[in-house]
Design a protein around this motif. Sequence first.
Motif, PDB file in Angstrom:
ATOM      1  N   ASP A 100       0.559  -0.998  -0.271  1.00 27.08           N
ATOM      2  CA  ASP A 100       0.014   0.057  -0.076  1.00 27.08           C
ATOM      3  C   ASP A 100       0.868   1.607   0.051  1.00 27.08           C
ATOM      4  O   ASP A 100       0.694   2.142  -0.707  1.00 27.08           O
ATOM      5  CB  ASP A 100      -0.662  -0.128   1.408  1.00 27.08           C
ATOM      6  CG  ASP A 100      -2.072   0.776   1.421  1.00 27.08           C
ATOM      7  OD1 ASP A 100      -2.795   1.617   0.470  1.00 27.08           O
ATOM      8  OD2 ASP A 100      -1.695   2.131   2.430  1.00 27.08           O
ATOM      9  N   LYS A 101       2.183   1.119   0.968  1.00 28.62           N
ATOM     10  CA  LYS A 101       3.247   2.276   1.112  1.00 28.62           C
ATOM     11  C   LYS A 101       3.715   2.276  -0.724  1.00 28.62           C
ATOM     12  O   LYS A 101       3.762   3.638  -1.084  1.00 28.62           O
ATOM     13  CB  LYS A 101       3.913   2.151   1.580  1.00 28.62           C
ATOM     14  CG  LYS A 101       5.150   3.306   2.109  1.00 28.62           C
ATOM     15  CD  LYS A 101       6.273   2.675   2.655  1.00 28.62           C
ATOM     16  CE  LYS A 101       7.271   3.832   2.758  1.00 28.62           C
ATOM     17  NZ  LYS A 101       8.709   3.604   3.946  1.00 28.62           N
ATOM     18  N   LYS A 154       0.774   4.536  -2.513  1.00 28.89           N
ATOM     19  CA  LYS A 154       1.205   6.077  -2.015  1.00 28.89           C
ATOM     20  C   LYS A 154       1.332   7.012  -2.513  1.00 28.89           C
ATOM     21  O   LYS A 154       1.423   7.832  -2.642  1.00 28.89           O
ATOM     22  CB  LYS A 154       0.190   5.559  -0.806  1.00 28.89           C
ATOM     23  CG  LYS A 154      -1.199   5.512   0.069  1.00 28.89           C
ATOM     24  CD  LYS A 154      -0.895   5.314   1.967  1.00 28.89           C
ATOM     25  CE  LYS A 154      -2.092   5.056   2.298  1.00 28.89           C
ATOM     26  NZ  LYS A 154      -2.418   4.892   4.135  1.00 28.89           N
ATOM     27  N   THR A 173       0.539   7.569  -5.894  1.00 26.76           N
ATOM     28  CA  THR A 173      -0.633   8.773  -5.960  1.00 26.76           C
ATOM     29  C   THR A 173      -0.165  10.138  -5.511  1.00 26.76           C
ATOM     30  O   THR A 173      -0.364  11.129  -6.554  1.00 26.76           O
ATOM     31  CB  THR A 173      -1.674   8.117  -4.647  1.00 26.76           C
ATOM     32  OG1 THR A 173      -1.929   6.524  -5.641  1.00 26.76           O
ATOM     33  CG2 THR A 173      -2.965   9.290  -5.439  1.00 26.76           C
TER      34      THR A 173
END
Length: 258
Positions: free
Chosen positions: A47-48, A51, A54
């Motif tokens: 997930d890091k 992010k 993004t």
Amino acid sequence: MEPTYTIYEQQTIRQLRRWQIGLHKEPGLLERTSKNLQTRVNTLIPDKVHKTITATVKGIVQTSLFGMDFIPKNEPLTGATLAESDAKAEELLKLYKKIAAAEGAGTGAGGILLGLADFPILIGIKMKFLFELAHAYGYSTKDYRERLFILYVFQLAFSSSTKKPALYETIRNWKAIAATLPPAASYTEQIDWQQLQQEYRDTIDFRKMLQLVPGIGAVVGAWANYGLLEELGVAGMNSFRIRKIMDKTAGAAEAEFF
């Protein structure tokens, strides 16, 4: 008085019609399968990392659109024919595809950290290409409205098939839209950054995430970046072709051709 089109312009109009039809087609089996596979790959990425990507998309796009660093030093080719602008655009695309491929190969060979570094670098290459492309067709990026137009071209190139028709309509009607735009400072608040980031990531993630795989990163990086610049070149050149033809006819070509 009806405008007179050169043979080259007539051929281009036919090509643009076919392109427009393609933008409105429903996603095929290959695209749907690719989307499903891409979703699986995304679940394997921390997930890091997502992010970081993004935040990078938003930061680089904002910087390029509302700063002055990306504005080309050369003046726009005002007065050039469509054929002359296309020739210049083809030169630019050829150059930037080589730059992107070399950059992708270099960062792809360096593992996950350099692979992640490729994302902001590649976005910068894409935006620089679009700024140069605008000048090739005679539009000055010193005008913030031209930089906003570039944003829509960018989205058109890297959005899902369900979003492309609406983005195409914005590009087709840009002259009328630009005339109603508020000051630059207030217009930035109206941009749906979340949608832009998500669409961009969803479109490129599968190819670019493979670049992070050890052992194949260099080859995939070069292949992915070259292909992404090719897609951007098609969307960019066709978007500016439409504007140039419509400018010649003061918008009369809109209903007839596009």
